[in-house]
Design an enzyme around this catalytic site. Structure first.
Site, PDB file in Angstrom:
ATOM      1  N   GLY A  14      78.626 -59.718  62.597  1.00  0.00           N
ATOM      2  CA  GLY A  14      79.120 -59.589  61.065  1.00  0.00           C
ATOM      3  C   GLY A  14      78.450 -60.168  60.017  1.00  0.00           C
ATOM      4  CG  LEU A  15      78.311 -58.597  56.122  1.00  0.00           C
ATOM      5  CD1 LEU A  15      79.179 -58.221  54.968  1.00  0.00           C
ATOM      6  CD2 LEU A  15      76.873 -58.259  55.948  1.00  0.00           C
ATOM      7  CB  SER A  16      76.484 -64.684  56.037  1.00  0.00           C
ATOM      8  OG  SER A  16      76.533 -66.210  55.840  1.00  0.00           O
ATOM      9  N   GLY A  17      79.527 -65.352  56.721  1.00  0.00           N
ATOM     10  CA  GLY A  17      80.615 -65.915  56.044  1.00  0.00           C
ATOM     11  C   GLY A  17      81.931 -64.833  56.559  1.00  0.00           C
ATOM     12  CB  ALA A  18      82.194 -61.826  58.542  1.00  0.00           C
ATOM     13  N   GLY A  19      83.375 -64.812  59.315  1.00  0.00           N
ATOM     14  CA  GLY A  19      84.432 -65.554  60.115  1.00  0.00           C
ATOM     15  C   GLY A  19      83.959 -65.768  61.681  1.00  0.00           C
ATOM     16  CE  LYS A  20      78.141 -63.931  62.183  1.00  0.00           C
ATOM     17  NZ  LYS A  20      78.224 -64.054  60.751  1.00  0.00           N
ATOM     18  CB  THR A  21      81.166 -70.020  62.818  1.00  0.00           C
ATOM     19  OG1 THR A  21      79.850 -69.685  62.658  1.00  0.00           O
ATOM     20  CG2 THR A  21      80.893 -71.533  63.400  1.00  0.00           C
ATOM     21  CB  SER A  88      73.242 -59.582  65.850  1.00  0.00           C
ATOM     22  OG  SER A  88      74.635 -59.884  65.989  1.00  0.00           O
TER      23      SER A  88
END
Ligand code: ADP
Length: 184
Positions: A14-21, A88
């Site tokens: 997903g986009l940067s800041g989407a919440g993956k981490t 990705s």
């Protein structure tokens, strides 16, 4: 207790800041609390060692993902639950890695660009808008959403707890994680 379970790669895209981490860390904690074998490949960290020196052209981004996929595969086939958080952005390379690994759960961590940009967790959107960073995903570089992810977490609409519960529920449903014993 040494719980035997098949390995799996859980791929947060997903986009940067989407919440993956954020989701990945909470899932990781829960799996560790359950005594399961977990390893993490975080895109930002990996770019400082395993894929150090690679840039953000399509070729370099694909190479970045291919290397992450290679390590994920080794771990997965040894019974580890591998949590990958990486933007990705290209669908084809994600699908290539999926094919290679087999036990693969793709989680589309999704929030509108406007929301990710307003969060601007690392201040990178501001820099990208100012032209200080080039080839920034969502601004002047593409993001290709998954067409058939095993899961989608809408982080602008769903709480973190809901997202984490969805991921764990899916891993249990698919048999990668034993359901926690119900104590009567
Ligand atoms: P990424 O790893 O995708 O770049 P981060 O996890 O670093 O994104 O940042 C996501 C931000 O969004 C964090 O500040 C987090 O607290 C916030 N957020 C709000 N709602 C959610 C949610 N439901 N799931 C995950 N993050 C959320």
């Amino acid at each position: 207790m040494n719980v035997k379970h098949p390995g799996v790669t859980v791929w947060f895209t997903g986009l940067s800041g989407a919440g993956k981490t954020t989701i990945r860390m909470a899932v990781e904690q829960e799996l560790r609390d359950r005594g399961l074998k977990v390893e993490v490949l975080d895109g930002d960290v990996v770019r400082e060692n395993l894929t150090r020196g690679l840039g953000f052209s399509k070729a370099d981004r694909d190479e970045n993902i291919r290397r992450i996929g290679f390590v994920s595969h080794l771990l997965t086939r040894n019974g580890v639950i591998v949590l990958v958080s990486a933007i990705s952005p290209y669908r084809a390379i994600r699908d290539e890695v999926r094919e290679r690994i087999g036990n693969f759960v793709e989680v589309f961590v999704n929030a509108p660009l406007s929301v990710c940009e307003a969060r601007d967790v690392k201040g990178l959107y501001k820099k990208a808008r100012a032209g200080e960073i080039k080839q920034f995903t969502g601004i002047d570089d593409p993001y290709e959403p998954p067409l058939n992810p095993e899961l989608e977490c809408r982080t602008d609409l769903e709480s973190l707890d809901d997202c984490v519960a969805k991921v764990l529920g899916k891993l249990e449903e698919l048999g990668y994680v034993p359901a926690p014993a119900i104590i009567a």
